[in-house]
Design an enzyme around this catalytic site. Structure first.
Site, short mmCIF file in Angstrom:
data_model
loop_
_atom_site.label_atom_id
_atom_site.label_comp_id
_atom_site.label_asym_id
_atom_site.label_seq_id
_atom_site.Cartn_x
_atom_site.Cartn_y
_atom_site.Cartn_z
N ASN A 12 33.02 20.94 67.98
CA ASN A 12 32.71 22.28 67.46
C ASN A 12 33.53 22.51 66.19
O ASN A 12 34.75 22.67 66.25
CB ASN A 12 33.06 23.31 68.54
N CYS A 48 32.42 31.26 64.46
CA CYS A 48 31.42 30.18 64.58
C CYS A 48 30.05 30.61 64.05
O CYS A 48 29.21 29.77 63.73
CB CYS A 48 31.29 29.73 66.02
N HIS A 106 24.23 25.88 66.09
CA HIS A 106 25.68 25.72 66.09
C HIS A 106 26.01 24.66 67.14
O HIS A 106 25.47 24.68 68.24
CB HIS A 106 26.33 27.06 66.43
O1 UT7 Z 1 31.79 28.08 69.14
C1 UT7 Z 1 31.98 29.29 69.80
C2 UT7 Z 1 31.24 29.27 71.03
N1 UT7 Z 1 31.93 28.48 72.04
C3 UT7 Z 1 31.22 27.97 72.96
O2 UT7 Z 1 30.02 28.05 72.91
C4 UT7 Z 1 31.91 27.31 74.12
C5 UT7 Z 1 31.28 27.83 75.38
N2 UT7 Z 1 31.79 27.24 76.60
C6 UT7 Z 1 31.64 25.95 76.94
O3 UT7 Z 1 31.16 25.14 76.17
C7 UT7 Z 1 32.03 25.53 78.35
O4 UT7 Z 1 32.26 26.69 79.10
C8 UT7 Z 1 33.26 24.60 78.40
C9 UT7 Z 1 32.92 23.24 77.86
C10 UT7 Z 1 34.40 25.23 77.64
C11 UT7 Z 1 33.70 24.43 79.85
O5 UT7 Z 1 32.64 23.94 80.64
P1 UT7 Z 1 32.31 24.62 82.06
O6 UT7 Z 1 31.29 23.80 82.69
O7 UT7 Z 1 31.99 26.06 81.80
O8 UT7 Z 1 33.65 24.43 82.84
P2 UT7 Z 1 34.61 25.55 83.46
O9 UT7 Z 1 35.29 26.29 82.38
O10 UT7 Z 1 33.85 26.29 84.49
O11 UT7 Z 1 35.63 24.63 84.19
C12 UT7 Z 1 35.27 23.84 85.32
C13 UT7 Z 1 36.50 23.10 85.78
C14 UT7 Z 1 37.70 23.99 85.95
O12 UT7 Z 1 38.44 23.53 87.05
P3 UT7 Z 1 38.33 24.28 88.47
O13 UT7 Z 1 38.76 25.69 88.21
O14 UT7 Z 1 36.88 24.18 88.87
O15 UT7 Z 1 39.25 23.51 89.31
C15 UT7 Z 1 38.52 23.74 84.71
O16 UT7 Z 1 39.90 23.96 84.92
O17 UT7 Z 1 36.87 22.14 84.78
C16 UT7 Z 1 38.25 22.30 84.45
N3 UT7 Z 1 38.45 21.90 83.05
C17 UT7 Z 1 38.66 20.62 82.70
N4 UT7 Z 1 38.73 19.49 83.41
C18 UT7 Z 1 38.96 18.34 82.74
C19 UT7 Z 1 38.46 22.68 81.95
N5 UT7 Z 1 38.68 21.93 80.85
C20 UT7 Z 1 38.83 20.65 81.30
C21 UT7 Z 1 39.05 19.43 80.65
N6 UT7 Z 1 39.11 18.30 81.42
N7 UT7 Z 1 39.18 19.33 79.31
#
Ligand code: UT7
Length: 323
Positions: free
Chosen positions: A280, A114, A250
């Site tokens: 992304n 990225c 980005h």
């Molecule tokens: O380009 C390279 C760089 N990449 C990035 O910059 C991406 C960086 N990360 C992110 O953008 C975020 O961490 C995400 C968008 C991937 C995730 O957001 P988050 O607020 O960090 O969520 P999380 O991973 O802490 O997940 C929270 C909850 C979890 O459930 P539990 O464990 O709290 O029950 C996940 O399982 O959300 C759940 N979850 C979803 N729920 C509905 C994860 N993906 C999904 C989904 N729909 N698509």
């Protein structure tokens, strides 16, 4: 006199198929609401069957050449940032070279995921200021849809396909910050973080593999490292967030974009945001945002831009340029 790599043209290409968040509700346990609120993404484009990264790259390159009013004969270097090449080799850059009919000069790919476009711009800048190239096409092109595990809701909803391109030309400048062109770059990587974001395929498996990401951890690093690299670049020039006309970040997550802008003390009115429409697109996201920002009338000649990105590796960096 100082040679500067000045932007002469910009262009982009997005595949025709637009995929709204609602389509993922049928695929995995997710909602449009979750995707919008956690990432800012509303839709993304996916390449058609048989439409490859090189196809996207060629179309973006043609658009940038048209914008520059130049023909391919005037270009002596092509640098493509991609992690989704059509084939392991030859490079996408040489495929573009062949297809556009460029019979001299050289072409190669840069792979920093990225952060790829920032690394490609830095490389192209080095080629231009050292006199190895006079006019360079710098392209970011990706088909990340081909790396998705469609059962992993934590990743498959986040990525999209697309390409963007800049034409850079060597121009004599005064050597100060009033010059147009690339003013400085800051590149970083730290291989200790390889397990946070990677593709589980390659020559070691004989498969293309799928993207794997520890989203929360990558998020934490992104928020910290993007502001750090942007400040490092601005510091080298004796500038601060106040001097910045546009941050072109980005486009991974609106919350990362907002937090970086806040740390740089730049209001969101001066940030180019396209994540809602593209998702992304990895190395394509910055040139896509530059092209869209230019077309919207946001980015104008003479504006000071900071582009910053982070991705697998981890690799991250920033570029300061005057448009
Ligand atoms: O380009 C390279 C760089 N990449 C990035 O910059 C991406 C960086 N990360 C992110 O953008 C975020 O961490 C995400 C968008 C991937 C995730 O957001 P988050 O607020 O960090 O969520 P999380 O991973 O802490 O997940 C929270 C909850 C979890 O459930 P539990 O464990 O709290 O029950 C996940 O399982 O959300 C759940 N979850 C979803 N729920 C509905 C994860 N993906 C999904 C989904 N729909 N698509």
């Amino acid at each position: 006199m100082t040679l500067r790599a000045v932007v002469r043209g910009v262009g982009h290409y997005l595949p025709e198929r637009v995929v709204p968040n609602s389509e993922f509700e049928k695929l995995v346990d997710t909602t449009d609401e979750w995707i919008r609120s956690r990432s800012g993404i509303e839709r993304r484009h996916f390449a058609a069957e048989g439409e490859m990264t090189s196809d996207l790259a060629c179309k973006a390159a043609e658009a940038a050449l048209k914008d520059a009013g130049m023909s391919i004969d005037e270009i002596d270097a092509i640098v493509v940032a991609t992690s989704t090449p059509d084939l392991t080799f030859p490079s996408v850059a040489t495929m573009v070279q062949g297809r556009l009919g460029m019979t001299k000069g050289f072409a190669f790919d840069v792979q920093a995921v990225c952060a790829g476009f920032v690394f490609a711009l830095s490389n192209a800048n080095a080629l231009i200021v050292s006199g190895q190239a006079k006019r360079a096409l710098v392209i970011g092109a990706e088909t990340f849809s081909r790396l998705m595990d469609w059962t992993d809701r934590g990743t498959c909803v986040l990525f999209g396909d697309g390409a963007g391109a800049l034409v850079l030309e060597a121009v004599e400048g005064k050597g100060d910050i009033s010059d147009r062109g690339i003013l400085t770059t800051d590149l970083n990587s730290d291989g200790r973080y390889r397990d946070l974001l990677y593709v589980d395929g390659g020559t070691s498996t004989g498969t293309t593999g799928h993207l794997r990401m520890e989203g929360k951890e990558v998020f934490r690093h992104a928020v910290e490292k993007l502001a750090e690299t942007a400040h490092a670049s601005l510091d080298k020039l004796g500038l601060s967030g106040d001097d910045v006309d546009w941050i072109v970040p980005h486009q991974a997550n609106i919350r990362i974009i907002e937090s970086t802008a806040k740390r740089m003390k730049v209001p969101m009115e001066r940030v180019v945001v396209t994540v809602q429409d593209h998702g992304n697109t990895s190395a394509a996201s910055i040139p896509l945002a530059m092209s869209v920002g230019h077309a919207r009338g946001q980015i104008k000649t003479g504006d000071l831009l900071v582009a910053e990105a982070i991705g697998g590796g981890l690799a991250w960096g920033s570029v300061v340029l005057r448009w």
